[in-house]
Design an enzyme around this catalytic site. Structure first.
Site, PDB file in Angstrom:
ATOM      1  N   SER A   1       8.374   6.595   6.284  1.00  0.00           N
ATOM      2  CA  SER A   1       8.408   7.942   5.749  1.00  0.00           C
ATOM      3  C   SER A   1       7.024   8.541   5.973  1.00  0.00           C
ATOM      4  O   SER A   1       6.025   7.959   5.559  1.00  0.00           O
ATOM      5  CB  SER A   1       8.758   7.896   4.262  1.00  0.00           C
ATOM      6  OG  SER A   1       8.967   9.197   3.795  1.00  0.00           O
ATOM      7  N   GLU A   2       6.957   9.702   6.644  1.00  0.00           N
ATOM      8  CA  GLU A   2       5.660  10.127   7.191  1.00  0.00           C
ATOM      9  C   GLU A   2       4.638  10.569   6.142  1.00  0.00           C
ATOM     10  O   GLU A   2       3.488  10.799   6.466  1.00  0.00           O
ATOM     11  CB  GLU A   2       5.852  11.201   8.270  1.00  0.00           C
ATOM     12  CG  GLU A   2       6.448  12.517   7.826  1.00  0.00           C
ATOM     13  CD  GLU A   2       7.954  12.561   8.047  1.00  0.00           C
ATOM     14  OE1 GLU A   2       8.592  11.487   8.069  1.00  0.00           O
ATOM     15  OE2 GLU A   2       8.480  13.678   8.168  1.00  0.00           O
ATOM     16  N   ASN A   3       5.053  10.648   4.880  1.00  0.00           N
ATOM     17  CA  ASN A   3       4.058  10.951   3.854  1.00  0.00           C
ATOM     18  C   ASN A   3       3.228   9.709   3.495  1.00  0.00           C
ATOM     19  O   ASN A   3       2.307   9.808   2.691  1.00  0.00           O
ATOM     20  CB  ASN A   3       4.721  11.531   2.598  1.00  0.00           C
ATOM     21  CG  ASN A   3       5.768  10.614   2.021  1.00  0.00           C
ATOM     22  OD1 ASN A   3       6.590  10.061   2.732  1.00  0.00           O
ATOM     23  ND2 ASN A   3       5.727  10.423   0.713  1.00  0.00           N
TER      24      ASN A   3
ATOM     25  N   SER B   1      -0.355   7.414   8.985  1.00  0.00           N
ATOM     26  CA  SER B   1       1.072   7.547   9.208  1.00  0.00           C
ATOM     27  C   SER B   1       1.363   8.148  10.585  1.00  0.00           C
ATOM     28  O   SER B   1       2.241   7.689  11.314  1.00  0.00           O
ATOM     29  CB  SER B   1       1.665   8.443   8.110  1.00  0.00           C
ATOM     30  OG  SER B   1       3.035   8.602   8.313  1.00  0.00           O
TER      31      SER B   1
END
Lengths: 224, 236
Positions: free
Chosen positions: A46-48, A88
């Site tokens: 998840s890119e966060n 990320s």
């Protein structure tokens, strides 16, 4: 019959392979997490800043410090890791993510996709989509074959502002599985009961059809 | 003598020197990991004409949304600005300038800014509107876009624990943009949940070394949830 969103997700899940690190976009792609084939292990990025996104939490374990890129409360899977946004996107741009599945408004036969902006409508931003498609090797677009008016979203050339160029490898829609090769869409599979003619009719782009086109196999039953 | 003691106890001291037309970075992804008390203090101080760099712009009347209510932001640099009607109105009326930046490029611009790198080539956005007017270059057969880095007069960040020397630890996905912003601020202010004595944080597990942090203040946090999603009970 055209596939439901859950059935598209089910078909998409067949693209998961054991040991894959996978980034799922918002919308239909998110549903893929519900259909991980038995016997394989995947880790969702998840890119966060989370590698190893788990299922949604039970009410008593909700933690506001733990969300996914859709800002939903989630849990961390066993073996998960947290990191900064820059790290990320190092994973993402550096080509370390094995598979990216995202939605789009339009895809064209050059492999371009448009997913973030409709001129005249309020622009909310591209978020991480442009980074996700910038250098990943394996990008699958999940979407409806045509829009609500019936216009094809599989085009010779995208009409909307692009998210990325020459990046899409496969498109899975409610009607078909298409692979991008040599500047054309190759029809790999039909949704059960959907004819090649219907797919042709709803595809504005060049469509290559080789011999008999098999039907998709949706193994597991669709939950009610 | 303060030495390396970075602790301030009053919010007005935490943001002392923050004036009109400055560039301010604010950490957080959505409402996760935002410096709530520092934003409130900025509202109280009323500094105007700010250029605000943050991944999102808060929601209506919370997070950076509060600074929109008071019209203190002139330019917003962000990757995604949905979920905010005040923002929409000010954007559509031309009152607010918005520079939309891909999330990974935004993160890297901030990282580079704090690392002394003025610009870098990235594949993100090549062939799209984002690359218009920017230098491009081919490396190993692939095209890249030149992006310039970002720094700020003030970085307002949120961490979980600090020691009095400004070493920081983040918790779960609250880390997001906070570590890079800590590095990219001329003055970096960290609002934290707990302050401990030096030596209490394991040096092997410090996320942001104190050299980047100028002031530390202990806050209390509402931690509002944007999208409460719960596990569905198993099908009968």
């Amino acid at each position: 019959m055209a596939l439901t969103k859950d059935q598209i997700a089910q078909r998409l899940s067949q693209e998961l392979k054991d040991g894959y690190y996978v980034n799922l976009g918002i919308g239909i792609p998110t549903l893929v997490a519900n259909y991980i084939p038995e016997g394989i292990q995947v880790m969702f990025q998840s890119e966060n800043g989370l590698l190893g996104m788990g299922e949604f939490p039970a009410a008593e374990t909700v933690d506001p410090d733990l969300i996914n890129a859709g800002k939903q409360t989630v849990t961390a899977a066993t073996g998960a890791a947290y990191f900064s946004s820059s790290e990320s996107f190092e994973m993402i741009r550096g080509g370390h993510v094995d598979l990216t599945i995202l939605g789009a408004f339009e895809v064209d036969q050059k492999g371009n996709l448009a997913s973030w902006m409709i001129p005249g409508k309020l622009v909310k931003g591209m978020g991480g989509a442009m980074d996700l498609v910038a250098s990943a090797q394996n990008i699958i677009v999940a979407m409806m074959h045509a829009n609500k008016k019936g216009d094809s979203k599989i085009l010779k050339e995208c009409t909307l502002p692009l998210t990325g160029v020459q990046c899409v490898s496969k498109v899975i829609t409610d009607l078909a599985t298409l692979e991008l090769r040599d500047g054309a869409f190759h029809l790999l599979e039909r949704a059960p009961g959907v004819s090649v003619e219907e797919i042709q009719e709803k595809t504005e782009a060049n469509l290559v059809i080789n011999g008999e086109v098999p039907e998709m196999r949706l193994s597991a039953p669709v939950p009610a | 003598m303060a030495g390396f003691n970075k602790i301030v106890t009053r919010y007005e001291d935490a943001l002392a020197g923050l004036t009109d037309n400055m560039t301010v970075m604010a950490g957080g992804f959505g409402l996760c990991g935002i410096p709530e008390g520092l934003i409130d203090q900025l509202v109280k101080m009323g500094a105007k004409g700010l250029t605000c760099i943050s991944n999102n712009a808060g929601v209506d009347h919370f997070g950076l949304g509060k600074l929109l209510d008071t019209r203190q932001i002139k330019t917003m640099i962000a990757s995604y600005v949905g979920e905010n009607e005040t923002f929409e109105q000010q954007f559509l009326s031309g009152e607010l300038e918005v520079i939309l930046t891909p999330q990974g490029t935004l993160a890297e611009k901030i990282r580079a800014g704090g690392a002394g790198i003025p610009a870098f080539f990235t594949p993100t956005g090549y062939g799209t509107m984002v690359a218009e007017g920017k230098e491009t270059r081919k490396y190993n057969g692939k095209m890249y876009v030149l992006e310039e880095s970002l720094t700020a007069d003030f970085s307002l960040i949120k961490a979980y624990k600090a020691d009095t020397m400004g070493n920081l630890i983040y918790r779960k996905t609250t880390r997001n943009f906070n570590p890079m912003m800590a590095q990219a601020g001329r003055i970096t202010v960290a609002e934290v949940e707990e302050i401990v004595e030096p030596g209490e944080l394991d040096p092997d597990f410090i996320h942001t070394p104190g050299i980047y942090v100028d002031r530390v203040i202990q806050g209390t946090f509402e931690k509002r949830i944007e999208q409460m999603t719960l596990k569905q009970p198993a099908h009968a």
